[in-house]
Design an enzyme around this catalytic site. Structure first.
Site, short mmCIF file in Angstrom:
data_model
loop_
_atom_site.label_atom_id
_atom_site.label_comp_id
_atom_site.label_asym_id
_atom_site.label_seq_id
_atom_site.Cartn_x
_atom_site.Cartn_y
_atom_site.Cartn_z
N TYR A 143 1.04 -1.12 0.16
CA TYR A 143 -0.15 -0.03 -0.16
C TYR A 143 0.69 1.57 -0.33
O TYR A 143 0.25 2.44 -0.68
CB TYR A 143 -0.72 0.37 1.25
CG TYR A 143 -2.25 0.79 1.59
CD1 TYR A 143 -3.02 1.67 0.58
CD2 TYR A 143 -1.44 2.32 2.26
CE1 TYR A 143 -3.47 2.03 0.54
CE2 TYR A 143 -2.21 3.29 1.95
CZ TYR A 143 -3.98 3.26 1.58
OH TYR A 143 -4.64 4.42 2.01
N ASP A 144 2.04 0.93 0.88
CA ASP A 144 2.38 2.40 1.17
C ASP A 144 3.56 2.87 0.00
O ASP A 144 3.18 4.30 -0.64
CB ASP A 144 3.61 2.44 2.02
CG ASP A 144 2.86 2.25 3.73
OD1 ASP A 144 1.88 2.26 3.08
OD2 ASP A 144 3.17 2.47 4.80
N PRO A 270 2.49 2.79 12.72
CA PRO A 270 3.54 3.58 12.62
C PRO A 270 3.27 4.68 14.28
O PRO A 270 1.88 4.23 14.35
CB PRO A 270 2.58 4.77 11.64
CG PRO A 270 2.13 4.11 10.44
CD PRO A 270 1.93 2.83 11.37
P1 NAD Z 1 -12.93 1.85 0.71
O1 NAD Z 1 -11.88 0.50 0.38
O2 NAD Z 1 -14.34 2.39 1.01
O3 NAD Z 1 -12.63 2.78 -0.85
C1 NAD Z 1 -12.18 1.98 -1.94
C2 NAD Z 1 -12.18 1.50 -3.65
O4 NAD Z 1 -12.31 1.16 -4.52
C3 NAD Z 1 -14.11 0.22 -2.81
O5 NAD Z 1 -15.30 1.04 -3.62
C4 NAD Z 1 -13.25 -0.67 -3.91
O6 NAD Z 1 -14.32 -1.20 -4.30
C5 NAD Z 1 -12.51 0.41 -5.18
N1 NAD Z 1 -11.61 -0.61 -5.47
C6 NAD Z 1 -10.22 -1.73 -4.86
N2 NAD Z 1 -9.56 -2.06 -6.57
C7 NAD Z 1 -10.60 -1.61 -6.76
C8 NAD Z 1 -9.37 -2.29 -8.54
N3 NAD Z 1 -8.58 -2.69 -8.90
N4 NAD Z 1 -10.59 -0.94 -9.35
C9 NAD Z 1 -11.45 -0.51 -9.68
N5 NAD Z 1 -12.25 -0.23 -8.44
C10 NAD Z 1 -11.38 -0.77 -7.44
O7 NAD Z 1 -11.42 2.94 0.99
P2 NAD Z 1 -11.78 4.66 1.12
O8 NAD Z 1 -11.18 4.75 2.28
O9 NAD Z 1 -13.04 4.92 0.50
O10 NAD Z 1 -10.20 5.19 0.51
C11 NAD Z 1 -10.87 5.69 -0.81
C12 NAD Z 1 -9.17 6.12 -1.11
O11 NAD Z 1 -8.59 7.56 -0.25
C13 NAD Z 1 -8.27 5.15 -1.21
O12 NAD Z 1 -7.29 4.93 -3.08
C14 NAD Z 1 -7.13 5.09 -0.12
O13 NAD Z 1 -5.77 4.98 0.18
C15 NAD Z 1 -7.80 6.83 0.43
N6 NAD Z 1 -6.69 6.61 1.14
C16 NAD Z 1 -8.36 6.69 2.06
C17 NAD Z 1 -8.00 7.48 3.84
C18 NAD Z 1 -8.50 7.36 4.81
O14 NAD Z 1 -9.22 7.21 5.61
N7 NAD Z 1 -10.34 7.11 3.54
C19 NAD Z 1 -6.34 7.75 4.18
C20 NAD Z 1 -5.59 7.76 2.98
C21 NAD Z 1 -6.40 7.13 2.43
N1 UDP Z 2 -5.90 -0.73 15.92
C1 UDP Z 2 -6.22 -0.91 17.27
N2 UDP Z 2 -7.22 -1.65 17.22
C2 UDP Z 2 -7.56 -1.66 16.83
C3 UDP Z 2 -7.47 -1.15 14.97
C4 UDP Z 2 -6.39 -0.46 14.74
O1 UDP Z 2 -5.46 -0.52 18.23
O2 UDP Z 2 -8.98 -3.12 16.36
C5 UDP Z 2 -5.06 0.34 16.23
C6 UDP Z 2 -4.13 -0.15 14.66
O3 UDP Z 2 -2.85 -0.31 15.48
C7 UDP Z 2 -2.88 1.55 14.47
C8 UDP Z 2 -4.73 2.75 15.13
O4 UDP Z 2 -5.20 1.65 15.27
O5 UDP Z 2 -1.84 1.76 15.62
C9 UDP Z 2 -4.95 3.13 12.86
O6 UDP Z 2 -5.76 1.63 12.50
P1 UDP Z 2 -6.19 1.75 11.54
O7 UDP Z 2 -6.41 0.66 11.07
O8 UDP Z 2 -7.69 2.11 11.74
O9 UDP Z 2 -5.55 2.96 10.07
P2 UDP Z 2 -3.76 3.02 10.13
O10 UDP Z 2 -2.56 2.32 10.87
O11 UDP Z 2 -3.75 2.40 8.74
O12 UDP Z 2 -3.25 4.61 10.45
#
Ligand code: NAD
Ligand code: UDP
Length: 313
Positions: A143-144, A270
């Site tokens: 992902y990262d 992180p």
């Molecule tokens: P989500 O999982 O709810 O939405 C992702 C969507 O993309 C889903 O509808 C999934 O079905 C679709 N998808 C996944 N792979 C696909 C593919 N190969 N082809 C077509 N569709 C595909 O996640 P979200 O929280 O809505 O995140 C949306 C975007 O924002 C992502 O790119 C994510 O990396 C980014 N983002 C979200 C957060 C957050 O906190 N929600 C933080 C950082 C980045």
């Molecule tokens: N986390 C937790 N309990 C849970 C789910 C997540 O303590 O049931 C912690 C996780 O280890 C991380 C933080 O909460 O330190 C945020 O996790 P999340 O998966 O929401 O997002 P990300 O780690 O991608 O920021």
């Protein structure tokens, strides 16, 4: 304006669909439903401005569009680690395909990047200049590093082909339509508490995150798309909490008798995360306005309704 939203049936994507549809724009929602749900966008299905396409962004597609909001990619660690090779393909091939489409049509492309490009940061809080500390071979790397190469591709398409790009670094965002089982901390804690279960803290709970309510996030995303900025630009709420503080707050709001259990901290989790949002404030005139109390209340209400509808078992 014809808008293409990849990942439009997901958590953030469906809120963006709502905003654009409410302002009378044309929206093509593209999704492979890996983590997205048709339910999220169902109310627009008969609207003549709305079109729904089942498609995987790792495959090419030809469409005529003006704006591409490229969100397709699973965001929860549980989901993106389920098939890490697919996650990397989605970020790399999916972004190449969308940038190719932007190049051909002259559309502007906004990439939903992430604070994960900063990895487990040695610099705190994180501003856009910080280059990050990412493990290239760990369980979060698909992902990262996927998002890092997606950012690289955006800037190479800008330099080589003059594609109009917008790179948005999204920090932890929460709100209605998160999946109850998606494993992210806010949905996990709220669903556990509603079901009367113990809240699971990974590690000692002293790691921090800064949580942004979905409405604020979408308003930042739209401001970036309509601005002249290419980014990268941080969008998130700088109010930082330990995970233990978040658990205590959810317990206080739902049931003060609930307990916490501690589980092992996943690899490369992180330790701290907080955005510097000076750039967004200055360049986009954007500032988050929904504080955690209000945002959690709205999210808890949503998950309680899901429970009533037996979506949460
Ligand atoms: P989500 O999982 O709810 O939405 C992702 C969507 O993309 C889903 O509808 C999934 O079905 C679709 N998808 C996944 N792979 C696909 C593919 N190969 N082809 C077509 N569709 C595909 O996640 P979200 O929280 O809505 O995140 C949306 C975007 O924002 C992502 O790119 C994510 O990396 C980014 N983002 C979200 C957060 C957050 O906190 N929600 C933080 C950082 C980045
Ligand atoms: N986390 C937790 N309990 C849970 C789910 C997540 O303590 O049931 C912690 C996780 O280890 C991380 C933080 O909460 O330190 C945020 O996790 P999340 O998966 O929401 O997002 P990300 O780690 O991608 O920021």
């Amino acid at each position: 304006m014809r808008n293409l939203i990849t990942g439009g049936a997901g958590f953030l994507g469906s809120h963006l669909v709502d905003k654009l549809m409410e302002s009378g724009e044309e929206v093509i929602c593209l999704d492979n439903y890996y983590t997205g749900k048709k339910n999220n966008i169902f109310k627009w299905i008969d609207n003549e401005n709305f079109e729904l396409i089942r498609h995987d962004v790792t495959n090419n597609i030809n469409l005529e569009v003006d704006k591409i909001w490229h969100l397709a990619c699973p965001a929860s660690p549980v989901h993106y680690q389920n098939n890490p090779i697919k996650t990397a393909k989605t970020s790399f091939l999916g972004t190449i395909n969308m940038l190719g489409l932007a190049k051909r049509t002259g559309a502007t492309l906004l990439l939903a990047s992430t604070s994960e490009v900063y990895g487990d940061p040695e610099v705190h809080p994180q501003s856009e200049e910080y280059r990050g500390s990412v493990n290239p071979i760990g369980i979060r790397s698909c992902y990262d590093e996927g998002k890092r190469i997606a950012e690289t591709l955006c800037f190479d398409y800008q330099r080589m082909h003059d594609v109009d790009i917008k790179v948005m670094r999204i920090f932890n965002t929460y709100g209605p339509r998160m999946l109850p089982n998606d494993g992210r901390v806010v949905s996990n804690f709220i669903c556990q508490a509603i079901k009367g279960e113990e809240l699971t803290i990974y590690g000692d709970g002293l790691q921090t995150r800064s949580f942004c309510y979905v409405d604020d996030l979408i308003s930042g995303m739209m401001k970036l798309m309509y601005s002249k900025e290419a980014g990268p630009i941080n969008i998130g709420n700088p109010n930082e909490f330990t995970i233990k503080e978040l658990a205590d707050l959810v317990i206080k709001k739902i049931d003060s008798n609930l307990n916490i259990i501690y589980k092992p901290l996943p690899q490369d989790d992180p330790l701290q995360r907080r955005p510097v949002i000076d750039l967004a404030r200055k360049k986009l005139n954007w500032n988050p306005s929904v504080e955690i109390n209000e945002g959690l209340d709205r999210t808890i209400k949503y998950f309680k309704e899901c429970l009533d509808l037996e979506v949460i078992k």
